[in-house]
Scaffold this motif. Structure first.
Motif, short mmCIF file in Angstrom:
data_model
loop_
_atom_site.label_atom_id
_atom_site.label_comp_id
_atom_site.label_asym_id
_atom_site.label_seq_id
_atom_site.Cartn_x
_atom_site.Cartn_y
_atom_site.Cartn_z
N ASP A 153 0.66 -1.20 -0.15
CA ASP A 153 -0.16 0.10 0.04
C ASP A 153 0.94 1.36 -0.04
O ASP A 153 0.31 2.46 0.24
N ARG A 192 -0.29 4.54 -2.13
CA ARG A 192 -1.43 5.04 -1.54
C ARG A 192 -1.16 6.54 -0.94
O ARG A 192 -0.77 6.41 0.37
N GLY A 193 -1.10 7.56 -1.47
CA GLY A 193 -0.75 8.94 -0.87
C GLY A 193 0.67 9.31 -0.67
O GLY A 193 1.26 10.30 -0.39
N TRP A 252 -8.30 5.99 -7.41
CA TRP A 252 -7.20 6.71 -6.71
C TRP A 252 -6.51 7.46 -7.63
O TRP A 252 -6.00 7.07 -8.89
N ARG A 290 -1.32 10.68 8.77
CA ARG A 290 -1.95 9.79 7.95
C ARG A 290 -3.42 10.09 7.30
O ARG A 290 -3.69 9.63 6.23
N LYS A 329 -3.61 9.31 3.48
CA LYS A 329 -4.45 8.36 3.07
C LYS A 329 -5.83 8.38 3.23
O LYS A 329 -6.67 7.48 2.94
#
Length: 551
Positions: A17, A20-21, A337, A471, A475
């Motif tokens: 992951d 993601r971000g 995304w 966070r 995310k």
């Protein structure tokens, strides 16, 4: 080393992951650092400068093509997908780059140009030799109309017909870009297999992911139907310049075909065989860009993220426009995304494109780090570089040469990185660079900004650090999005943390009201002081960042 340039060196964790971000730093290798004195950047040069990139706090680098190529389109015309062009170094140099990047905690993504190859690729040389050789159908070939004209009305982004006559086969071949960039035929299973083999080659060498060039161009309409005309009021110059007739068509059949989804699923399945490989796709479509982004990133069996051209266009991102784009993304890609970028190697640098002063650049840098999605930074963006002026006699880009002077091409955003100002080459090379270093860039060099605590470079470091510290920003979900005059405001939330973000995108003072509850300022120098409740008066291009206090 000063605390603001300390580099966190660590073994990369196999986190599927991670993308993601993430913040991804794009490198245009011809223009980053020359290590040989030939005036052209190379892989060893990139490796030398990796500590600068790591000091920014980014998660990954994306390297534009360095494969073997005749360089008609500067590497986006690949003649060998599994080797390094000698101009840039060797496979051993690339292996060393990966090792150093990983030591510095940076992942490495590379540009995969799958939609087309160079006409010098061995595949095309065999394909054009006859109509019955083993690779005869590896490219898009078609017979002429009875009067000898091309099989349909499809146009090339680089000007003129998308069809080029070949005397060997007495057929036309398709090219969405230069005539020397023939399109591969994705309707042929062997082509897909061969391309996926090249992807595996780089995964096995340790790359962490890919940027997929023109991801929506892979597959064409098998029936070769004509594209319909596009009414003048619907034309958009975000993909091709206004003077290009490419804008006169709705490209219904030459790209964006539904069969592409099946290939993307094959591509994703290959990536999923590796611990933490990821991909970002470039969606080149002025009419359906966000819709395609939604299709290509839906679920967990296609590409991880995509970017389209909403914030790479010349449309100034006012508060209303920012909110409009973000709302459209929510509608088109509710479970997808996005990967946001303000500048890259194909568009005028955003400091110039949007006529931004340094305060405005700071506000937009912070905004980018607060948006839901991942983010790409283009080399020199952290320095506030403006578009360089490149005279016609110094122009290298075939796109600019074709449409000069109304469109000056892409060389103005591709000039060399400026590391120091001791000579006219900016520390990029000891000899004359392939494109001139803009004299106005020298005062923005890395060395100059390192010694100025108020410089934009340090602002970028702080903004990236803010994203990683919360966070909710990297995310989390987004809610409460609205535009009030010149102010964009929203909340980001994740795992019990809620961050309020407000941006004054103007030269005027404006007020914004905090949501109900009690708040505390976050972001240090990035934010004005925010009261616990009530309203905030934001100065020109100022930002308010606050975290909800739990009661």
């Amino acid at each position: 080393m000063n605390t603001h340039t300390e580099i966190k060196s660590s073994a990369l964790v196999a986190d599927k992951d991670w993308w993601r971000g993430a913040v991804i730093y794009q490198i245009y290798p011809r223009s980053y650092q020359d290590s040989t004195g030939d005036g052209i950047g190379d892989l060893r040069g990139i490796t030398r400068r990796l500590p600068h990139i790591a000091s920014l706090g980014v998660d990954a680098i994306w390297i534009s093509p360095f494969f073997k190529s005749p360089m008609k389109d500067f590497g986006y015309d690949v003649s060998d997908y599994c080797d390094v062009d000698p101009m840039f170094g060797t496979l051993a140099d690339f292996d060393a780059l990966i090792a150093r990047a990983h030591d510095l905690g940076l992942r490495v993504m590379i540009d995969q140009v799958l939609s087309h190859s160079s006409d010098q690729h061995a595949w095309f040389k065999e394909s054009r030799a006859s109509r019955d050789n083993p690779k005869a159908d590896w490219y898009v070939w078609a017979d002429p109309n009875p009067d000898g004209t091309p099989p349909n009305n499809w146009l090339s982004i680089f000007g003129g017909s998308a069809w080029q006559w070949d005397t060997r086969r007495e057929q036309y071949y398709m090219h969405n870009f230069l005539t020397s960039q023939p399109d591969l035929n994705f309707h042929c299973a062997d082509v897909q297999d061969a391309l996926l083999d090249t992807v595996r080659f780089w995964l096995d060498r340790g790359v962490d992911g890919f940027r997929l060039d023109t991801i929506n161009f892979y597959i064409h309409d098998k029936e070769l139907r004509n594209n319909p005309a596009l009414p003048p009021e619907d034309r958009d110059d975000s993909i091709a310049p206004r003077v290009n007739p490419y804008n006169h068509q709705l490209h219904l059949y030459s790209k964006n075909q539904p069969e592409n989804l099946a290939f993307l699923e094959r591509f994703r399945a290959l990536l999923d065989e590796y611990p933490a490989a990821a991909a970002v796709g470039e969606v080149g479509d002025a009419q359906r860009g966000l819709e395609i982004m939604g299709e290509y990133t839906a679920g967990d069996d296609r590409v991880h993220m995509c970017y389209s051209f909403e914030f790479l266009s010349g449309d100034t991102p006012t508060a209303d426009r920012v909110v409009s784009v973000l709302n459209k993304v929510d509608e088109a890609a509710p479970d997808g995304w996005a990967c946001w970028a303000f500048s890259n190697h194909d568009v005028v640098r955003h400091a110039t494109r949007w006529s931004l002063n340094e305060d405005a650049q700071r506000a937009f840098a912070t905004l980018l780090m607060c948006l839901r999605g991942s983010a790409c930074l283009y080399q020199g963006e952290e320095l506030g570089l403006e578009e360089a002026e490149v005279g016609f006699e110094e122009l290298q880009d075939p796109y600019g040469i074709e449409f000069w002077p109304e469109f000056k091409g892409r060389d103005g955003c591709r000039t060399p990185m400026v590391w120091e100002k001791s000579n006219s080459f900016g520390g990029f090379s000891d000899n004359t660079p392939w494109l001139p270093v803009a004299p106005k860039h020298l005062k923005h060099s890395v060395a100059e900004q390192e010694n100025d605590s108020a410089a934009l470079l340090h602002h970028y470091r702080r903004a990236i650090a803010l994203r990683h510290a919360h966070r909710a920003l990297s995310k989390g979900v987004m809610s409460g999005l609205k535009a009030s005059g010149d102010i964009v405001a929203f909340q980001r939330s994740e795992a019990g943390e809620e961050i309020f973000c407000a941006f004054n995108l103007s030269n005027n003072t404006a007020e914004v009201t905090l949501p109900t509850g009690t708040w505390e300022t976050v972001g240090g120098e990035l934010s004005q002081t925010v009261p616990q409740t009530g309203t905030v008066e934001l100065g020109p291009w100022h930002v308010a960042l606050a975290r909800r206090i739990k009661t």
